[in-house]
Design an enzyme around this catalytic site. Structure first.
Site, PDB file in Angstrom:
ATOM      1  N   ASN A 112      -5.583   5.975  -6.896  1.00  0.00           N
ATOM      2  CA  ASN A 112      -6.257   7.280  -6.773  1.00  0.00           C
ATOM      3  C   ASN A 112      -5.370   8.425  -7.264  1.00  0.00           C
ATOM      4  O   ASN A 112      -4.999   9.323  -6.519  1.00  0.00           O
ATOM      5  CB  ASN A 112      -6.729   7.530  -5.331  1.00  0.00           C
ATOM      6  CG  ASN A 112      -5.600   7.534  -4.328  1.00  0.00           C
ATOM      7  OD1 ASN A 112      -4.519   7.005  -4.588  1.00  0.00           O
ATOM      8  ND2 ASN A 112      -5.831   8.138  -3.176  1.00  0.00           N
ATOM      9  N   ASP A 160       1.059   2.498   3.728  1.00  0.00           N
ATOM     10  CA  ASP A 160       0.133   3.558   3.282  1.00  0.00           C
ATOM     11  C   ASP A 160       0.897   4.876   3.119  1.00  0.00           C
ATOM     12  O   ASP A 160       0.410   5.949   3.482  1.00  0.00           O
ATOM     13  CB  ASP A 160      -1.059   3.703   4.240  1.00  0.00           C
ATOM     14  CG  ASP A 160      -2.158   4.589   3.653  1.00  0.00           C
ATOM     15  OD1 ASP A 160      -2.066   4.962   2.462  1.00  0.00           O
ATOM     16  OD2 ASP A 160      -3.107   4.922   4.386  1.00  0.00           O
ATOM     17  N   HIS A 187       0.831  -1.210   0.000  1.00  0.00           N
ATOM     18  CA  HIS A 187       0.000   0.000   0.000  1.00  0.00           C
ATOM     19  C   HIS A 187       0.863   1.257   0.000  1.00  0.00           C
ATOM     20  O   HIS A 187       1.324   1.703   1.055  1.00  0.00           O
ATOM     21  CB  HIS A 187      -0.897  -0.041   1.249  1.00  0.00           C
ATOM     22  CG  HIS A 187      -2.000   0.958   1.249  1.00  0.00           C
ATOM     23  ND1 HIS A 187      -3.205   0.714   1.870  1.00  0.00           N
ATOM     24  CD2 HIS A 187      -2.109   2.207   0.724  1.00  0.00           C
ATOM     25  CE1 HIS A 187      -4.009   1.761   1.721  1.00  0.00           C
ATOM     26  NE2 HIS A 187      -3.350   2.683   1.037  1.00  0.00           N
ATOM     27  N   ASN A 224      -5.782   9.000   7.470  1.00  0.00           N
ATOM     28  CA  ASN A 224      -7.044   8.276   7.307  1.00  0.00           C
ATOM     29  C   ASN A 224      -6.794   6.784   7.105  1.00  0.00           C
ATOM     30  O   ASN A 224      -6.115   6.424   6.147  1.00  0.00           O
ATOM     31  CB  ASN A 224      -7.793   8.832   6.085  1.00  0.00           C
ATOM     32  CG  ASN A 224      -9.221   8.329   6.025  1.00  0.00           C
ATOM     33  OD1 ASN A 224      -9.665   7.590   6.887  1.00  0.00           O
ATOM     34  ND2 ASN A 224      -9.936   8.714   4.979  1.00  0.00           N
ATOM     35  N   HIS A 233     -10.716  -0.041   1.393  1.00  0.00           N
ATOM     36  CA  HIS A 233     -10.613   1.113   2.318  1.00  0.00           C
ATOM     37  C   HIS A 233     -11.974   1.207   3.011  1.00  0.00           C
ATOM     38  O   HIS A 233     -12.965   1.567   2.393  1.00  0.00           O
ATOM     39  CB  HIS A 233     -10.297   2.368   1.501  1.00  0.00           C
ATOM     40  CG  HIS A 233     -10.387   3.651   2.265  1.00  0.00           C
ATOM     41  ND1 HIS A 233      -9.282   4.410   2.571  1.00  0.00           N
ATOM     42  CD2 HIS A 233     -11.453   4.312   2.783  1.00  0.00           C
ATOM     43  CE1 HIS A 233      -9.672   5.490   3.240  1.00  0.00           C
ATOM     44  NE2 HIS A 233     -10.987   5.462   3.381  1.00  0.00           N
TER      45      HIS A 233
HETATM   46 ZN   LIG Z   1      -7.109   4.094   2.430  1.00  0.00          ZN
END
Ligand SMILES: [Zn+2]
Length: 439
Positions: A101, A319, A67, A292, A186
């Site tokens: 994204n 992340d 990630h 987040n 997510h």
């Molecule tokens: Zn996420």
């Protein structure tokens, strides 16, 4: 970087390869980018071998990150293929899985190919790209899953956004076995989270809108019930709450094909940091503590560690979410979510080892073989014949996190100014040296 010699010997390292249950003083012989063998230090050394001196440091398989946000295409002010993969290499990661994204979103074969070409041109480490589950991450229309899988999408995710539409989620899950892929979810129920920006306790203390654990757990419950109905494979991204760990544990006990990842920051930092931390120079409500899902309580962090230890959580993933200063330097409610993580993951996690909470080989497994298995990647071991993706690190080396030390364009980490222990000194991909400390 120097040209790659045909034969390389990594000498005098302390090898840790959880995949083969090997730990000890061994040398690593590499030929044409593949591992030949792990051999005793007194074994005969081929005359022509290029020698890398490990000097007693840890030598292990290169880390695998399920990630990251490389921000390609379209967001070069936050990160580029060069900077994001240089940061990965500096953190000991030899494979990174990039989220979709971006601008445009990776929701078509055309954009996927654009990423693959850019990775070919500019990446220091292996880049696996996830494709979006829905077009434009809008949650309305499913992408062409089979075309994207055929073109090399490693998994599917609308990360950054939850998939609200249960029918789409169920349909997508039902197709994962056929495509031999996983959905990375997510989990954020927007009906509960709304404009929430911090865990309940910190939110209350600072007068910010809350992002409570219930918002994560509700969505995980829904997806587990869809998985039960539809089959397929579900991976829960960045688990942050104790309740979520319990749900995943129970689903695994029921035999469902569910996996999960946890970030170093959710394991080691809490929402106390959001309330301010004088020793880190963080004022209450500093935007560098906004992420987040948000940082949670000590009890949540403890439950995440428990989940990691008992196998409920399969992998540690960073992340890594770099941002430009302008995206972060705003009031808390408006600042962008996210921390950079590639370069601080290892030293932060080593705090668990130094406190005696986990063993080093176990930690390395959760950074190598554990994640490789989740997405079915040919990585994460020093088995003979495996690609020579190798990380060498000194677990005791002290350094202070500072913007100029970070290869990532994003300097948005709550760890700025903190002294950490543990530093990668060399990273290799396919036997090629892609990072040397200080270079
Ligand atoms: Zn996420």
């Amino acid at each position: 970087m120097p040209p790659t010699p045909r034969l390389i010997l990594i000498r005098n390292g302390h090898v840790v390869d959880p995949g083969q249950r090997i730990e000890g003083p061994l040398d690593v012989l590499i030929e044409r980018g593949k591992i030949v063998q792990l051999q005793p230090r007194d074994a005969e050394i081929p005359e022509s071998a290029y020698r890398v001196e490990a000097g007693g440091q840890i030598v292990c398989p290169g880390f695998v990150d399920l990630h990251v946000h490389l921000r390609f295409p379209g967001l070069p002010e936050k990160e580029t293929m060069e900077s994001g993969t240089a940061a990965a290499a500096a953190g000991g990661f030899t494979t990174v899985c990039a989220m979709a994204n971006t601008r445009p979103v990776v929701d078509s074969v055309e954009v996927l190919r654009q990423v693959q070409e850019e990775a070919e041109r500019a990446a220091r480490v292996r880049v696996c790209q996830l494709a979006a589950l829905t077009c434009g991450l809008q949650g309305e229309r499913m992408t062409d899953l089979s075309a994207l899988a055929d073109a090399g999408a490693v998994a599917f995710s609308d990360d950054g956004q939850p998939v609200f539409n249960s029918e789409i989620m169920q349909e997508a899950l039902s197709r994962m076995d056929g495509l031999n892929r996983t959905i990375s979810a997510h989990e954020e129920d927007r009906a509960i989270v709304d404009r929430g920006v911090a865990n309940q306790r910190a939110a209350q203390a600072l007068g910010l809108p809350p992002w409570p654990c219930q918002g994560e757990a509700r969505m995980v419950e829904r997806d587990i019930s869809l998985l039960r109905e539809a089959g397929g494979r579900l991976h829960i991204a960045h688990v942050s709450c104790a309740r979520t760990v319990d749900l995943i544990r129970a689903a695994k006990a029921d035999g469902l094909a569910i996996t999960a990842e946890v970030t170093p920051h959710h394991l080691l930092l809490t929402d106390r940091l959001v309330e301010g931390d004088a020793s880190s120079g963080l004022q209450p409500g500093h935007p560098n503590t906004k992420v987040n899902p948000p940082l949670r309580t000590e009890e949540d962090a403890e439950a995440l560690l428990g989940g990691l230890l008992d196998g409920t959580i399969d992998a540690i993933a960073t992340d890594h979410a770099p941002h430009a200063a302008a995206d972060k330097n705003k009031p808390y409610a408006e600042a962008a979510f996210g921390f950079t993580g590639s370069e601080t993951a290892l030293p932060l996690l080593l705090e668990l080892v130094s406190r005696g909470r986990i063993a080093l080989p176990f930690l390395i497994e959760k950074l190598t073989l554990g994640p490789a298995r989740v997405f079915g990647l040919d990585a994460g071991t020093l088995h003979p014949g495996a690609p020579a993706d190798v990380t060498i690190f000194d677990p005791d080396a002290a350094w202070t996190v500072a913007p100029h030390e970070l290869h990532s364009l994003g300097k948005n980490t709550p760890l700025l100014g903190r002294e950490l222990h543990g530093r990668v000194s060399m990273t290799m991909v396919d036997g090629q040296i892609v990072h040397v400390e200080g270079v």
